[in-house]
Design an enzyme around this catalytic site. Structure first.
Site, PDB file in Angstrom:
ATOM      1  CE  LYS A 184      56.754 -36.037 -77.244  1.00  0.00           C
ATOM      2  NZ  LYS A 184      55.324 -35.748 -77.302  1.00  0.00           N
ATOM      3  N   GLY A 225      47.086 -36.434 -73.090  1.00  0.00           N
ATOM      4  CA  GLY A 225      45.689 -36.614 -73.484  1.00  0.00           C
ATOM      5  C   GLY A 225      44.680 -36.356 -72.386  1.00  0.00           C
ATOM      6  N   GLY A 285      49.190 -32.329 -71.567  1.00  0.00           N
ATOM      7  CA  GLY A 285      48.362 -31.859 -70.461  1.00  0.00           C
ATOM      8  C   GLY A 285      47.500 -30.650 -70.761  1.00  0.00           C
ATOM      9  CB  THR A 291      44.618 -34.739 -76.980  1.00  0.00           C
ATOM     10  OG1 THR A 291      45.579 -35.787 -77.089  1.00  0.00           O
ATOM     11  CG2 THR A 291      43.241 -35.358 -76.847  1.00  0.00           C
TER      12      THR A 291
END
Lengths: 66, 269
Positions: free
Chosen positions: B111, B172, B199, B221
């Site tokens: 990634k 986050g 998001g 998150t």
């Protein structure tokens, strides 16, 4: 001789290999990757790769991240 | 009542990334958990098959018997997706990917994320393009975190990225998908999977991403910082499945005025 290990200066006997360093750090057999002066040293080369005075060595592993 | 087990829905085509097929469309991170046990349980509850990790310096002098993340999230059970989080230049990102490939015995799916500045963690697209080019040339399979610009997304695909991963909102932030129209344009143009990366704040955000036609969602998150991460991981699994089913089913058109669900014919008053 002195090397930079993960940003810290450490003393190492002259002629030490990457494998010796890993052993000394009690990290033998752990899943990690080693870079010397910004070049990867593949695991298979750890026993023969001899470190030089002033080498910048990074030892990294996987941690939590997104 | 009909037994729902008797209803046969046509099967969905599973998610395919870089030639490998995945049953789950939820990808999860491993950061911000209380401990490794919680990380492992949450990932299990999420049903994710692709799990992101970060690459960092080994703590020299610390207890070497400390449990390792990859003991909990084993590369034998999961596709490990190393990230380049924390990199602000193409050079650092490429370096990180090379270390990750060595760490994971030649595994070359990464990634790529190159950040622009600390406050928004918004992707630095010029550096991302430079890094993507170099990594692809070096044989990496690049899943790329990027801005939600449809033209840049196309450019990244043309370069050979294996998945396009626009942010829904800053990393986050939990703000949900801010520009659904851009997301739709990116999906419409893409031949490779499009995944919302960053998001998502709650289950409905994940569902919206899937209803827009995204191939998957990557989050960290939203699960790790929920009051009960393991329960939220399960919620996200269901949300992704729901959103996908809803997308496949095709929603009703939106109308300004009401349309009665009960017939007018046959009324007796």
């Amino acid at each position: 001789m002195q090397i930079q290990l993960n940003g810290e200066t450490i003393e190492l006997p002259a002629g030490s290999t990457v494998a010796v360093l890993i052993e000394k750090l009690a990290l033998a057999g752990k899943r990690l990757a080693v870079e010397v002066n910004e070049d990867i040293v593949p695991r298979s080369q750890h026993p023969e790769f001899i470190l030089d005075d002033g080498d910048r060595v990074e030892v990294v592993h996987a941690i939590g991240g997104g | 009542m009909t037994d729902s087990a008797d209803i046969q829905l046509p099967e969905d085509k599973p998610l395919e990334i870089a030639g490998r097929v995945y049953q789950s469309r939820l990808l999860v991170g491993t950061g911000k958990y209380r401990d490794l046990a919680e990380t492992g349980h949450a990932i299990e509850a999420s049903g994710a098959e692709i799990v992101t990790v970060a690459v960092r310096r080994t703590n020299i002098g610390q207890n070497p018997d400390e449990p390792n993340l990859l003991d909990v999230v084993s590369p034998d059970s999961y596709t490990i997706l190393p990230n380049t989080a924390g990199c602000y230049t193409a050079k650092d990102a490429v370096r990180t990917c090379k270390l990750a490939r060595e760490l994971l015995d030649g595994h070359d799916l990464v990634k790529l994320e190159v950040l622009g500045e600390h406050k928004t963690l918004y992707p630095n697209m010029p550096e991302t393009l430079i890094a993507a080019e170099e990594l692809i040339r070096d044989g990496f399979k690049v899943m790329v975190y990027c801005s939600d610009d449809p033209l840049l997304a196309m450019r990244l695909e043309e370069m050979g990225c294996v998945a396009i991963m626009p942010l829904g909102a800053p990393i986050g932030s939990g703000l949900g998908i801010q520009n659904r129209y851009n997301m739709r344009l990116i999906i419409e143009n893409a031949q490779v999977p499009v995944l919302v990366d960053a998001g998502v704040g709650t289950a409905s955000d994940a569902t919206i991403a899937m209803e827009l036609g995204c191939d998957g969602v990557l989050m960290n998150t939203a699960i790790a910082q929920a009051r009960d991460p393991i329960r939220m991981a399960n919620a996200m699994r269901l949300a992704i499945e729901s959103g996908r089913e809803s997308y496949l089913a095709g929603r009703m058109p939106k109308k300004l005025y009401a349309s009665a669900s009960s017939p007018i014919d046959g009324t007796f008053f």
